[in-house]
Design a protein around this motif. Structure first.
Motif, mmCIF file in Angstrom:
data_model
loop_
_atom_site.group_PDB
_atom_site.id
_atom_site.type_symbol
_atom_site.label_atom_id
_atom_site.label_comp_id
_atom_site.label_asym_id
_atom_site.label_seq_id
_atom_site.Cartn_x
_atom_site.Cartn_y
_atom_site.Cartn_z
ATOM 1 N N GLY A 136 0.805 -1.227 0.000
ATOM 2 C CA GLY A 136 0.000 0.000 0.000
ATOM 3 C C GLY A 136 0.832 1.269 0.000
ATOM 4 O O GLY A 136 0.293 2.376 0.098
ATOM 5 N N THR A 137 2.153 1.153 -0.140
ATOM 6 C CA THR A 137 3.008 2.350 -0.185
ATOM 7 C C THR A 137 2.755 3.107 -1.489
ATOM 8 O O THR A 137 2.837 2.505 -2.567
ATOM 9 C CB THR A 137 4.503 1.944 -0.164
ATOM 10 N N PRO A 138 2.456 4.418 -1.419
ATOM 11 C CA PRO A 138 2.337 5.174 -2.680
ATOM 12 C C PRO A 138 3.677 5.172 -3.422
ATOM 13 O O PRO A 138 4.729 5.387 -2.809
ATOM 14 C CB PRO A 138 1.966 6.591 -2.213
ATOM 15 N N LEU A 139 3.604 4.918 -4.723
ATOM 16 C CA LEU A 139 4.832 4.837 -5.526
ATOM 17 C C LEU A 139 5.663 6.122 -5.410
ATOM 18 O O LEU A 139 6.902 6.080 -5.418
ATOM 19 C CB LEU A 139 4.442 4.563 -6.991
ATOM 20 N N GLU A 140 4.971 7.259 -5.291
ATOM 21 C CA GLU A 140 5.679 8.549 -5.196
ATOM 22 C C GLU A 140 6.614 8.557 -3.985
ATOM 23 O O GLU A 140 7.731 9.081 -4.058
ATOM 24 C CB GLU A 140 4.676 9.703 -5.091
ATOM 25 N N GLU A 141 6.164 7.982 -2.873
ATOM 26 C CA GLU A 141 7.025 7.939 -1.668
ATOM 27 C C GLU A 141 8.234 7.032 -1.910
ATOM 28 O O GLU A 141 9.349 7.323 -1.473
ATOM 29 C CB GLU A 141 6.235 7.391 -0.465
ATOM 30 N N SER A 142 7.979 5.929 -2.583
ATOM 31 C CA SER A 142 9.074 4.989 -2.868
ATOM 32 C C SER A 142 10.122 5.664 -3.752
ATOM 33 O O SER A 142 11.332 5.562 -3.507
ATOM 34 C CB SER A 142 8.556 3.753 -3.594
ATOM 35 N N TRP A 143 9.631 6.363 -4.802
ATOM 36 C CA TRP A 143 10.587 6.962 -5.745
ATOM 37 C C TRP A 143 11.346 8.108 -5.085
ATOM 38 O O TRP A 143 12.546 8.311 -5.338
ATOM 39 C CB TRP A 143 9.893 7.409 -7.038
ATOM 40 N N ALA A 144 10.683 8.854 -4.215
ATOM 41 C CA ALA A 144 11.366 9.937 -3.497
ATOM 42 C C ALA A 144 12.514 9.360 -2.657
ATOM 43 O O ALA A 144 13.589 9.962 -2.544
ATOM 44 C CB ALA A 144 10.374 10.693 -2.618
ATOM 45 N N THR A 145 12.310 8.185 -2.093
ATOM 46 C CA THR A 145 13.371 7.542 -1.304
ATOM 47 C C THR A 145 14.572 7.210 -2.191
ATOM 48 O O THR A 145 15.731 7.432 -1.800
ATOM 49 C CB THR A 145 12.833 6.249 -0.637
ATOM 50 N N MET A 146 14.288 6.718 -3.394
ATOM 51 C CA MET A 146 15.397 6.411 -4.318
ATOM 52 C C MET A 146 16.196 7.670 -4.636
ATOM 53 O O MET A 146 17.437 7.653 -4.672
ATOM 54 C CB MET A 146 14.843 5.821 -5.619
ATOM 55 N N ARG A 147 15.484 8.766 -4.859
ATOM 56 C CA ARG A 147 16.178 10.013 -5.202
ATOM 57 C C ARG A 147 16.986 10.540 -4.011
ATOM 58 O O ARG A 147 18.024 11.169 -4.194
ATOM 59 C CB ARG A 147 15.187 11.050 -5.740
ATOM 60 N N GLU A 148 16.495 10.298 -2.795
ATOM 61 C CA GLU A 148 17.281 10.678 -1.600
ATOM 62 C C GLU A 148 18.589 9.881 -1.567
ATOM 63 O O GLU A 148 19.648 10.410 -1.220
ATOM 64 C CB GLU A 148 16.488 10.375 -0.312
ATOM 65 N N LEU A 149 18.514 8.612 -1.917
ATOM 66 C CA LEU A 149 19.731 7.782 -1.906
ATOM 67 C C LEU A 149 20.776 8.325 -2.880
ATOM 68 O O LEU A 149 21.979 8.226 -2.633
ATOM 69 C CB LEU A 149 19.383 6.317 -2.234
ATOM 70 N N VAL A 150 20.293 8.918 -3.988
ATOM 71 C CA VAL A 150 21.224 9.545 -4.943
ATOM 72 C C VAL A 150 21.886 10.750 -4.279
ATOM 73 O O VAL A 150 23.117 10.900 -4.319
ATOM 74 C CB VAL A 150 20.485 9.973 -6.238
ATOM 75 N N LYS A 151 21.059 11.585 -3.640
ATOM 76 C CA LYS A 151 21.622 12.800 -2.989
ATOM 77 C C LYS A 151 22.630 12.421 -1.907
ATOM 78 O O LYS A 151 23.616 13.118 -1.690
ATOM 79 C CB LYS A 151 20.488 13.614 -2.345
ATOM 80 N N GLU A 152 22.381 11.288 -1.266
ATOM 81 C CA GLU A 152 23.285 10.852 -0.187
ATOM 82 C C GLU A 152 24.551 10.174 -0.716
ATOM 83 O O GLU A 152 25.429 9.794 0.064
ATOM 84 C CB GLU A 152 22.528 9.881 0.746
ATOM 85 N N GLY A 153 24.622 9.972 -2.037
ATOM 86 C CA GLY A 153 25.826 9.401 -2.642
ATOM 87 C C GLY A 153 25.899 7.882 -2.565
ATOM 88 O O GLY A 153 26.912 7.285 -2.922
ATOM 89 N N LYS A 154 24.815 7.251 -2.113
ATOM 90 C CA LYS A 154 24.838 5.779 -2.022
ATOM 91 C C LYS A 154 24.538 5.128 -3.378
ATOM 92 O O LYS A 154 24.879 3.971 -3.615
ATOM 93 C CB LYS A 154 23.805 5.318 -0.996
ATOM 94 N N VAL A 155 23.858 5.893 -4.224
ATOM 95 C CA VAL A 155 23.402 5.393 -5.514
ATOM 96 C C VAL A 155 23.719 6.463 -6.548
ATOM 97 O O VAL A 155 23.552 7.654 -6.280
ATOM 98 C CB VAL A 155 21.867 5.164 -5.430
ATOM 99 N N ARG A 156 24.182 6.043 -7.759
ATOM 100 C CA ARG A 156 24.470 7.064 -8.792
ATOM 101 C C ARG A 156 23.262 7.305 -9.701
ATOM 102 O O ARG A 156 22.953 8.436 -10.019
ATOM 103 C CB ARG A 156 25.675 6.630 -9.625
ATOM 104 N N TYR A 157 22.609 6.228 -10.137
ATOM 105 C CA TYR A 157 21.466 6.365 -11.051
ATOM 106 C C TYR A 157 20.344 5.459 -10.557
ATOM 107 O O TYR A 157 20.602 4.459 -9.875
ATOM 108 C CB TYR A 157 21.858 5.967 -12.485
ATOM 109 N N THR A 158 19.093 5.846 -10.944
ATOM 110 C CA THR A 158 17.954 5.050 -10.472
ATOM 111 C C THR A 158 17.091 4.594 -11.643
ATOM 112 O O THR A 158 16.821 5.369 -12.573
ATOM 113 C CB THR A 158 17.081 5.869 -9.493
ATOM 114 N N GLY A 159 16.641 3.357 -11.579
ATOM 115 C CA GLY A 159 15.828 2.802 -12.648
ATOM 116 C C GLY A 159 14.704 1.933 -12.105
ATOM 117 O O GLY A 159 14.606 1.697 -10.896
ATOM 118 N N VAL A 160 13.870 1.479 -13.038
ATOM 119 C CA VAL A 160 12.757 0.595 -12.666
ATOM 120 C C VAL A 160 12.777 -0.635 -13.565
ATOM 121 O O VAL A 160 13.359 -0.608 -14.651
ATOM 122 C CB VAL A 160 11.394 1.321 -12.806
ATOM 123 N N SER A 161 12.125 -1.683 -13.102
ATOM 124 C CA SER A 161 12.016 -2.910 -13.898
ATOM 125 C C SER A 161 10.574 -3.387 -13.860
ATOM 126 O O SER A 161 9.897 -3.221 -12.835
ATOM 127 C CB SER A 161 12.946 -3.979 -13.318
#
Ligand SMILES: NC(=O)c1ccc[n+]([C@@H]2O[C@H](COP(=O)([O-])OP(=O)(O)OC[C@H]3O[C@@H](n4cnc5c(N)ncnc54)[C@H](OP(=O)(O)O)[C@@H]3O)[C@@H](O)[C@H]2O)c1
Length: 319
Positions: A136-161
């Motif tokens: 039941g997690t809104p996808l927008e919240e999930s994607w915002a978390t991915m983008r935070e990980l980029v800002k934190e330097g843990k992840v360089r690029y984000t994708g979906v499958s």
């Protein structure tokens, strides 16, 4: 080997990357049977030796085992290997199955675990494995978390499958989507009409999975050699009457490969790379020999006549 840019802003990647699902071992309900880790490490090293510059894995493959093997194999040569992994499929505590979870806390937990197993302090491409239709997690919240990980330097690029256009648009409303990882092969073309052109128009890179339909299109596939607990024994593509029809299709296209001194597997990979929306193919291999053979597809461009001949075979065998 040719390199192409992954989407608008992504890294330059070779047109073939190594897929690390099968090397996850036999601990899950979607395993490929027993796999010797030494063979897996040799396969990964052969891939890097041959110039492939990226590996696709996932936390779900062997529930961490694939990532751990990849981490071990790239030790000392991290600069030669872009590491792509995925989150969103976690172990069901009561079975050997995976369940979906893209809640922010779970994504963060999975990211830390993947970094540790991969023995690295950043993931080059972090991807949602499947849409979350469970928590039941809104996808927008999930994607915002991915983008935070980029800002934190843990992840360089984000994708979906395994995302369709509607889901990708919801992510885009929150932040960039660097890539899509869809199924795409001569036997699975459902993403080709709408989703792949959408990605091309929007500068989203496409790395296609199972280009040889998980072994079915190699030209050497024999169901009797597949382990009892291999997921393929239960998959609709590998069960009669479809299995025989798929293998009849392989025989139909074999002469095209043979005219070039190539294998059907190489033809299957070359075919997906002809789609103008496709950046690269994720090709699975369980041994160095398979890696070397599959690389023979990379710079092979099929002629218009050959593409038409393949299209006729698709229509006439009804695959
Ligand atoms: N995002 C997703 O949901 C998703 C889903 C599926 C796959 N993927 C990704 O895509 C990657 C590739 O897909 P895939 O592994 O399903 O399929 P694939 O690349 O179409 O086929 C790989 C399999 O074919 C066989 N093979 C490979 N090279 C061969 C050769 N030269 N001769 C004979 N057999 C050969 C091997 O299995 P055997 O030797 O056992 O036959 C190998 O595991 C995966 O590893 C994973 O990274 C992602």
């Amino acid at each position: 080997m040719e390199k192409r840019k992954l989407g608008k802003n992504g890294p330059e990647i070779t047109t073939i990357g190594l897929g690390a699902w099968a090397i996850g071992g036999s601990s899950t309900s979607f395993s490929w049977g027993e796999q010797d880790d030494n063979d897996s490490i040799k396969a990964i090293q052969a891939a890097l030796d041959s110039g492939l510059n990226w590996i696709d894995t996932a936390a779900a493959y062997g529930f961490g085992h694939s990532e751990a093997v990849v981490g071990k194999a790239v030790q000392g040569r991290r600069d030669q290997a872009l590491l792509f992994t995925k989150c969103g499929l976690i172990k069901d505590p009561d079975s050997r199955d995976a369940v979906r979870d893209l809640s922010p806390a779970s994504i963060r937990r999975e990211c830390e675990d993947s970094l540790r197993r991969l023995n690295t302090d950043y993931i080059d491409l972090y991807q949602f494995h499947w849409p979350d239709d469970r928590t039941g997690t809104p996808l927008e919240e999930s994607w915002a978390t991915m983008r935070e990980l980029v800002k934190e330097g843990k992840v360089r690029y984000t994708g979906v499958s395994n995302f369709d256009v509607a889901l990708i648009k919801r992510c885009l409303a929150v932040g960039p989507v660097d890539s899509l990882q869809p199924p795409y092969s001569l036997l699975r073309r459902e993403y080709a009409d709408e989703t792949l052109p959408f990605c091309k128009e929007n500068g989203i890179g496409v790395i296609v999975y199972s280009p040889m339909q998980s072994g079915l299109l190699t030209g050497k596939f024999d169901i009797n050699k597949v382990a009892e607990d291999d997921w393929r024994r239960r998959n609709r593509m590998f069960v009669e009457p479809r299995l025989s029809n798929n293998l009849a299709f392989v025989e139909r296209i074999r002469p095209i490969a043979e005219r070039h001194g190539k294998t059907v597997g190489q033809l299957a990979i070359a075919w997906v790379l002809m789609n103008p929306a496709v950046t690269a193919a994720i090709v699975g291999a369980r041994s160095p020999q398979q890696v070397v053979e599959n690389n023979g597809a990379a710079d092979w461009r099929l002629s218009d006549d050959e593409m038409a001949e393949i299209q006729r075979a698709i229509v006439e065998t009804e695959v």
